[in-house]
Motif scaffolding. Structure first.
Motif, mmCIF file in Angstrom:
data_model
loop_
_atom_site.group_PDB
_atom_site.id
_atom_site.type_symbol
_atom_site.label_atom_id
_atom_site.label_comp_id
_atom_site.label_asym_id
_atom_site.label_seq_id
_atom_site.Cartn_x
_atom_site.Cartn_y
_atom_site.Cartn_z
ATOM 1 N N LEU A 1 0.814 -1.221 0.000
ATOM 2 C CA LEU A 1 0.000 0.000 0.000
ATOM 3 C C LEU A 1 0.845 1.267 0.000
ATOM 4 C CD1 LEU A 1 -2.752 -0.985 2.624
ATOM 5 C CD2 LEU A 1 -2.677 -1.468 0.177
ATOM 6 N N GLU A 2 2.162 1.113 -0.109
ATOM 7 C CA GLU A 2 3.090 2.242 0.043
ATOM 8 C C GLU A 2 2.707 3.439 -0.824
ATOM 9 O OE1 GLU A 2 7.910 3.033 0.024
ATOM 10 O OE2 GLU A 2 7.093 1.297 -1.056
ATOM 11 N N THR A 3 2.471 3.228 -2.110
ATOM 12 C CA THR A 3 2.172 4.342 -3.012
ATOM 13 C C THR A 3 0.867 5.031 -2.630
ATOM 14 O OG1 THR A 3 3.339 3.257 -4.832
ATOM 15 C CG2 THR A 3 1.794 5.007 -5.405
ATOM 16 N N SER A 4 -0.163 4.236 -2.335
ATOM 17 C CA SER A 4 -1.457 4.819 -1.953
ATOM 18 C C SER A 4 -1.341 5.615 -0.658
ATOM 19 C CB SER A 4 -2.515 3.724 -1.799
ATOM 20 O OG SER A 4 -2.821 3.140 -3.049
ATOM 21 N N ILE A 5 -0.582 5.092 0.297
ATOM 22 C CA ILE A 5 -0.413 5.788 1.582
ATOM 23 C C ILE A 5 0.323 7.113 1.364
ATOM 24 C CG2 ILE A 5 0.736 5.692 3.829
ATOM 25 C CD1 ILE A 5 0.249 2.638 3.785
ATOM 26 N N LYS B 1 2.401 9.988 4.000
ATOM 27 C CA LYS B 1 3.151 9.263 5.021
ATOM 28 C C LYS B 1 4.022 8.193 4.369
ATOM 29 C CE LYS B 1 1.069 11.166 8.662
ATOM 30 N NZ LYS B 1 1.784 11.998 9.650
ATOM 31 N N SER B 2 5.145 7.881 5.027
ATOM 32 C CA SER B 2 6.002 6.756 4.628
ATOM 33 C C SER B 2 6.253 5.920 5.878
ATOM 34 C CB SER B 2 7.327 7.269 4.050
ATOM 35 O OG SER B 2 7.116 8.025 2.886
ATOM 36 N N PRO B 3 5.339 4.994 6.176
ATOM 37 C CA PRO B 3 5.396 4.292 7.465
ATOM 38 C C PRO B 3 6.429 3.177 7.573
ATOM 39 C CG PRO B 3 3.474 3.602 6.222
ATOM 40 C CD PRO B 3 4.129 4.662 5.412
ATOM 41 N N PHE B 4 7.188 2.909 6.506
ATOM 42 C CA PHE B 4 8.194 1.847 6.571
ATOM 43 C C PHE B 4 9.339 2.177 5.629
ATOM 44 C CE2 PHE B 4 4.033 0.337 4.945
ATOM 45 C CZ PHE B 4 4.199 0.680 3.617
ATOM 46 N N LEU B 5 10.474 1.510 5.839
ATOM 47 C CA LEU B 5 11.673 1.713 5.023
ATOM 48 C C LEU B 5 12.130 0.376 4.455
ATOM 49 C CD1 LEU B 5 13.680 3.994 7.502
ATOM 50 C CD2 LEU B 5 12.471 4.754 5.443
ATOM 51 N N ALA B 6 12.500 0.362 3.188
ATOM 52 C CA ALA B 6 12.999 -0.862 2.552
ATOM 53 C C ALA B 6 14.358 -1.220 3.127
ATOM 54 C CB ALA B 6 13.096 -0.676 1.045
ATOM 55 N N GLY C 1 15.397 -13.616 0.529
ATOM 56 C CA GLY C 1 16.387 -14.570 0.042
ATOM 57 C C GLY C 1 17.811 -14.105 0.202
ATOM 58 N N ASP C 2 18.004 -12.773 0.382
ATOM 59 C CA ASP C 2 19.357 -12.283 0.634
ATOM 60 C C ASP C 2 19.817 -12.722 2.021
ATOM 61 O OD1 ASP C 2 19.343 -11.100 -1.816
ATOM 62 O OD2 ASP C 2 19.076 -9.047 -1.087
ATOM 63 N N SER C 3 21.106 -12.875 2.188
ATOM 64 C CA SER C 3 21.637 -13.317 3.483
ATOM 65 C C SER C 3 21.811 -12.173 4.465
ATOM 66 C CB SER C 3 22.981 -14.019 3.282
ATOM 67 O OG SER C 3 23.916 -13.135 2.673
ATOM 68 N N PHE C 4 21.581 -10.932 3.996
ATOM 69 C CA PHE C 4 21.731 -9.783 4.881
ATOM 70 C C PHE C 4 20.713 -8.711 4.502
ATOM 71 C CE2 PHE C 4 24.150 -8.737 1.163
ATOM 72 C CZ PHE C 4 23.957 -7.386 0.976
ATOM 73 N N ILE C 5 20.502 -7.758 5.407
ATOM 74 C CA ILE C 5 19.663 -6.598 5.132
ATOM 75 C C ILE C 5 20.428 -5.342 5.535
ATOM 76 C CG2 ILE C 5 17.457 -7.810 5.397
ATOM 77 C CD1 ILE C 5 17.291 -6.550 8.205
ATOM 78 N N GLN C 6 19.985 -4.195 5.023
ATOM 79 C CA GLN C 6 20.586 -2.911 5.351
ATOM 80 C C GLN C 6 19.501 -1.977 5.883
ATOM 81 O OE1 GLN C 6 23.598 -1.505 2.291
ATOM 82 N NE2 GLN C 6 22.475 -2.978 1.054
ATOM 83 N N VAL C 7 19.620 -1.578 7.126
ATOM 84 C CA VAL C 7 18.641 -0.686 7.746
ATOM 85 C C VAL C 7 19.215 0.732 7.739
ATOM 86 C CG1 VAL C 7 17.296 -0.185 9.808
ATOM 87 C CG2 VAL C 7 17.857 -2.561 9.237
ATOM 88 N N PRO C 8 18.551 1.658 7.057
ATOM 89 C CA PRO C 8 19.069 3.033 7.009
ATOM 90 C C PRO C 8 19.279 3.617 8.410
ATOM 91 C CG PRO C 8 17.276 2.752 5.451
ATOM 92 C CD PRO C 8 17.312 1.504 6.291
ATOM 93 N N GLN C 9 20.357 4.358 8.571
ATOM 94 C CA GLN C 9 20.668 4.935 9.871
ATOM 95 C C GLN C 9 19.596 5.926 10.318
ATOM 96 O OE1 GLN C 9 24.678 6.363 10.115
ATOM 97 N NE2 GLN C 9 24.420 7.289 12.132
ATOM 98 N N SER C 10 18.826 6.438 9.381
ATOM 99 C CA SER C 10 17.756 7.397 9.711
ATOM 100 C C SER C 10 16.703 6.789 10.642
ATOM 101 C CB SER C 10 17.084 7.899 8.436
ATOM 102 O OG SER C 10 16.494 6.816 7.717
ATOM 103 N N TYR D 1 10.746 -4.733 4.609
ATOM 104 C CA TYR D 1 10.720 -3.373 5.127
ATOM 105 C C TYR D 1 10.770 -3.410 6.654
ATOM 106 C CZ TYR D 1 9.035 -1.966 0.478
ATOM 107 O OH TYR D 1 8.912 -1.751 -0.866
ATOM 108 N N ILE D 2 11.238 -2.314 7.227
ATOM 109 C CA ILE D 2 11.186 -2.149 8.680
ATOM 110 C C ILE D 2 10.151 -1.068 8.989
ATOM 111 C CG2 ILE D 2 13.083 -0.455 8.677
ATOM 112 C CD1 ILE D 2 13.844 -1.472 11.471
#
Length: 322
Positions: free
Chosen positions: A156-160, A166-171, A176-185, A243-244
């Motif tokens: 629903l990201e685009t509709s929200i 609002k942007s209630p989550f971050l990619a 399937g990836d062995s790691f994720i990257q959480v933005p420092q923001s 997403y987080i």
């Protein structure tokens, strides 16, 4: 139009197959009289699946005005089939037959769907399947807001963004990836220090901290997600992206299928008992609620059978990739 993923349930429409799979489940969980109970439940399991698929199939070819009712009851029937894999005595009492949640009986004149909420009841299906299937204990009186529930569905990201700014989550990465990257923001959203966030994130998820690179926390995956769901991270099925949530309180284990249940319960009640408000929403286009509701219904049509099929395959020990 055919509802996606319904064909994945076709292998379960056989008494021999259902009995064999249920027996293996009951043996695995060391349930007494596993063979007899698997025979007793095989037909119930098949009928729950068949009834659920019929509701969901019909919901794909019906007007929005009644669509949530068909989707909700289709979902309920598939949940009952899932319950039989872990609770061979279901329904053991009438207390688990009720919906398990309630909503305001009368809507205020200035009512907005996103401001509405549902409340958990002492007994009923919601608390029962939440506990039996996902080991999430529900507390009587807990309230869930429609805004928070909708804002936990990444498709629903685009509709929200367009309707609510609002942007209630971050990619954070791809499935399937062995790691994720959480933005420092995320530290600003969670109001945490780096060390506190790392500790909190590792406690809530199956990831372990690796390093800081390019203004992002790198975490490595330590185990595969359970039952084809990714909570407490949020899963976008269309993009296979994780997403987080930007709201700290939402980084907790709460399988998305629970959100779909609560949203569809409330929408189905509105369809039936708030006919005037529902009719005005559908025909006057005065509220941005409608675009979010329509978008959610289309997403739920895909994700409900996807998640519940995944749960059954995982419980039966079958590869759940589709």
């Amino acid at each position: 139009m055919t509802a996606p993923y319904l064909h994945l349930f076709y292998p379960f429409q056989s008494v021999e197959t259902a009995q064999k799979l249920l027996k293996a489940c009951y043996q695995k969980h060391q349930i007494d009289q596993f063979e007899q109970k698997s025979y007793n439940n095989a037909y119930s399991f098949i009928y729950y699946v068949e009834h659920g698929l019929t509701y969901l199939q019909q919901s794909s070819n019906t007007p929005t005005s009644i669509r949530p009712v068909l989707m909700f009851y289709g979902m309920v029937q598939l949940i009952k089939a899932c319950l039989l894999t872990v609770d061979p005595c279901y329904p053991e009492s009438t207390s688990v037959l009720a919906h398990g949640v309630s909503t305001r009986k009368r809507k205020k004149q200035s009512y907005e769907f996103l401001q509405d909420e549902v409340k958990v009841q002492k007994n009923g299906l919601f608390s029962h399947f939440s506990d039996k299937m996902f080991h999430v204990k529900q507390i009587e009186g807990t309230k869930y807001s429609m805004r928070d529930l909708l804002f936990s569905i990444p498709e629903l990201e685009t509709s929200i963004k367009i309707t609510k700014n609002k942007s209630p989550f971050l990619a954070v990465g791809k499935v399937g990836d062995s790691f994720i990257q959480v933005p420092q923001s995320i530290l600003d959203d969670y109001k945490m220090t780096k060390d506190r966030f790392i500790q909190h994130f590792q406690k809530q998820t199956s990831f372990v901290y690796d390093s800081m690179k390019e203004e992002a926390f790198h975490f490595n995956e330590t185990k595969q997600p359970r039952s084809c769901h990714y909570s407490p991270l949020l899963y976008n099925h269309e993009k296979s992206t994780l997403y987080i949530p930007r709201k700290k309180e939402q980084l907790t284990f709460f399988p998305e299928i629970l959100s779909h249940y609560l949203l569809l319960y409330n929408l189905s009640m509105i369809c039936r008992y708030e006919t005037e408000w529902w009719g005005e929403l559908l025909h006057t286009f005065n509220s941005s609620d409608l675009s979010l509701i329509n978008h959610f219904l289309n997403v739920a049509t895909v994700k409900i059978p996807f998640y519940l099929h995944g749960y059954l395959f995982s419980t039966f020990g079958i590869d759940c990739e589709v």
